[in-house]
Design an enzyme around this catalytic site. Structure first.
Site, PDB file in Angstrom:
ATOM      1  N   ASP A  82      30.388   7.224  58.316  1.00 59.28           N
ATOM      2  CA  ASP A  82      29.265   8.096  58.671  1.00 59.28           C
ATOM      3  C   ASP A  82      29.585   8.807  59.999  1.00 59.28           C
ATOM      4  OD1 ASP A  82      26.699   9.146  58.402  1.00 59.28           O
ATOM      5  OD2 ASP A  82      25.754   7.485  59.494  1.00 59.28           O
ATOM      6  N   GLU A 134      29.622  18.978  57.335  1.00 58.69           N
ATOM      7  CA  GLU A 134      28.246  19.293  57.756  1.00 58.69           C
ATOM      8  C   GLU A 134      28.156  20.698  58.348  1.00 58.69           C
ATOM      9  OE1 GLU A 134      26.058  16.343  59.992  1.00 58.69           O
ATOM     10  OE2 GLU A 134      24.573  17.794  60.675  1.00 58.69           O
ATOM     11  N   ALA A 215      17.015  10.904  56.811  1.00 59.03           N
ATOM     12  CA  ALA A 215      16.051  10.988  55.714  1.00 59.03           C
ATOM     13  C   ALA A 215      15.187   9.732  55.547  1.00 59.03           C
ATOM     14  CB  ALA A 215      16.793  11.297  54.410  1.00 59.03           C
ATOM     15  N   SER A 216      15.067   8.942  56.600  1.00 60.05           N
ATOM     16  CA  SER A 216      14.158   7.794  56.512  1.00 60.05           C
ATOM     17  C   SER A 216      12.720   8.292  56.454  1.00 60.05           C
ATOM     18  CB  SER A 216      14.319   6.882  57.736  1.00 60.05           C
ATOM     19  OG  SER A 216      15.424   6.022  57.563  1.00 60.05           O
TER      20      SER A 216
HETATM   21  O1  G3H Z   1      23.404   8.919  62.183  1.00 63.91           O
HETATM   22  C1  G3H Z   1      23.052   7.994  62.902  1.00 63.91           C
HETATM   23  C2  G3H Z   1      22.910   6.631  62.353  1.00 63.91           C
HETATM   24  O2  G3H Z   1      21.569   6.240  62.336  1.00 63.91           O
HETATM   25  C3  G3H Z   1      23.813   5.663  63.055  1.00 63.91           C
HETATM   26  O3  G3H Z   1      23.332   5.231  64.275  1.00 63.91           O
HETATM   27  O4  G3H Z   1      25.466   4.908  65.616  1.00 63.91           O
HETATM   28  O5  G3H Z   1      23.326   3.772  66.265  1.00 63.91           O
HETATM   29  O6  G3H Z   1      24.608   3.070  64.247  1.00 63.91           O
HETATM   30  P1  G3H Z   1      24.211   4.193  65.163  1.00 63.91           P
HETATM   31  P1  13P Z   2      17.615   7.998  59.640  1.00 70.30           P
HETATM   32  O1  13P Z   2      17.615   7.814  61.122  1.00 70.30           O
HETATM   33  O2  13P Z   2      16.535   8.915  59.200  1.00 70.30           O
HETATM   34  O3  13P Z   2      17.577   6.712  58.889  1.00 70.30           O
HETATM   35  O4  13P Z   2      19.002   8.727  59.249  1.00 70.30           O
HETATM   36  C1  13P Z   2      20.198   7.993  59.125  1.00 70.30           C
HETATM   37  C2  13P Z   2      21.393   8.857  58.967  1.00 70.30           C
HETATM   38  O5  13P Z   2      21.331  10.049  58.732  1.00 70.30           O
HETATM   39  C3  13P Z   2      22.709   8.215  59.098  1.00 70.30           C
HETATM   40  O6  13P Z   2      23.749   9.124  59.049  1.00 70.30           O
HETATM   41 ZN    ZN Z   3      23.378  11.009  59.975  1.00 68.01          ZN
END
Ligand code: G3H
Ligand code: 13P
Ligand code: ZN
Length: 311
Positions: A82, A134, A215-216
């Site tokens: 990700d 993206e 998208a949460s």
């Molecule tokens: O896109 C963002 C995700 O929610 C990942 O967040 O780097 O704190 O795990 P994080």
């Molecule tokens: P949320 O913060 O909406 O769950 O998004 C997560 C996300 O896009 C991780 O790449």
């Molecule tokens: Zn993201």
């Protein structure tokens, strides 16, 4: 079976008018909860690791945990990077067995984004690894960097055709009103997605799977449970489920969820401690958290993604 890339699952999702859930994973209980939900509903699944996750758990731990989960179930699972920030990070993950990567060049100028994304695609495709690019910029908190709403911008539909053609990306993340984190809309703001922009994008690149980050839905029951059990989460608001359902019936084939899993885990642990102040065995509260994650993921697969029984 072994871990699969996202090519076939996204193609099927496009044709079938549903989306695949892509869930951020950080530890064993989250992986188990998500995988159990997808397995029970016979759903294809994307497990994704952010930079923060790889720093927290370690890339090898995460990969081995995902492999262990995959070995024990019968659904197709992809392991996705990700928000890969550079060619080197994507290459490392490809070399170490990730089956799908995102190269996030969204902060770069358009031509530079194309150049970087094309470079990752040409390396990844040699190893049958799929690539997400993206275009556009989401607001919110991403890997501890806060992008304010005024600095975010929607994806320009006029830029997608050339981007897709020149990079040969397998899927494209777009900005149509989602944002990272639990505070997606200001007080009084209408929580809507720009499905009109999505429609324009779809018309420019028919057949290209579109991805929604941020998208949460920031499930209100979970926020209430956290606040009822000593937490303090104010004015949190997410994307309404009906909006996500509509997007999943269009070209959106991958829907990213992280914040809702964080809320689920925190809500169940807070509740556990509120009612069991004398307990101190981590297996007690982590099992509750895992159960809650599983319930939330089942709900999303059935009511948001629409990918139950598509494995
Ligand atoms: O896109 C963002 C995700 O929610 C990942 O967040 O780097 O704190 O795990 P994080
Ligand atoms: P949320 O913060 O909406 O769950 O998004 C997560 C996300 O896009 C991780 O790449
Ligand atoms: Zn993201």
């Amino acid at each position: 079976m072994s871990l699969v890339n996202t090519k076939k699952m996204l193609e099927m999702a496009y044709k079938g008018n549903y989306a695949i859930g892509a869930f951020n994973v950080n530890n064993m209980e989250i992986i188990q909860g998500v995988v159990q939900a997808a397995e029970e509903l016979s759903s294809p699944l994307i497990l994704q690791a952010s930079m923060g996750a790889r720093k927290y758990a370690g890339e090898t731990y995460l990969k081995k945990l995902v492999e262990a989960a995959e070995a024990q179930c019968s659904i197709p699972i992809a392991l996705h990077l990700d928000h890969g920030e550079s060619f080197e990070i994507c290459k490392n993950c490809i070399d170490s067995g990730f089956t799908s990567v995102m190269i996030d060049g969204s902060s770069l100028e358009y031509e530079k984004n194309i150049e970087l994304t094309a470079k990752v695609v040409s390396y990844a495709h040699k190893y049958s690894v799929t690539v997400e690019g993206e275009l556009g910029s989401l607001s919110g908190v991403e890997d501890n960097v806060k992008i304010p709403q005024e600095k975010s911008f929607y994806t320009d539909p006029n830029q997608v055709q050339k981007f897709a053609k020149q990079t040969k990306v397998d899927s494209l993340a777009v900005a149509i009103g989602t944002s990272h984190g639990a505070y997606k809309f200001k007080h009084g703001q209408n929580p809507r997605l720009r499905l009109d922009i999505l429609k324009e994008i779809q018309a420019k690149v028919p057949g290209l799977p579109i991805v929604l980050h941020g998208a949460s839905s920031v499930i209100p029951e979970l926020v209430d449970q956290i606040n009822d059990c000593g937490g303090k989460i104010e004015n949190a608001k997410g994307i309404p489920e009906e909006e996500l359902r509509k997007a999943a019936q269009m070209a959106v084939c991958k829907i990213n969820v992280d914040s809702d899993l964080r809320l689920a885990m925190t809500a169940s642990i807070r509740k556990y401690f509120k009612f069991n102040p004398e307990k101190f065995d981590p297996r007690g509260y982590l099992a509750e958290a895992r159960k809650q994650i599983k319930n939330i993921v089942k709900h999303k697969i059935q009511n948001v993604m629409g990918c139950a029984f598509k494995a």
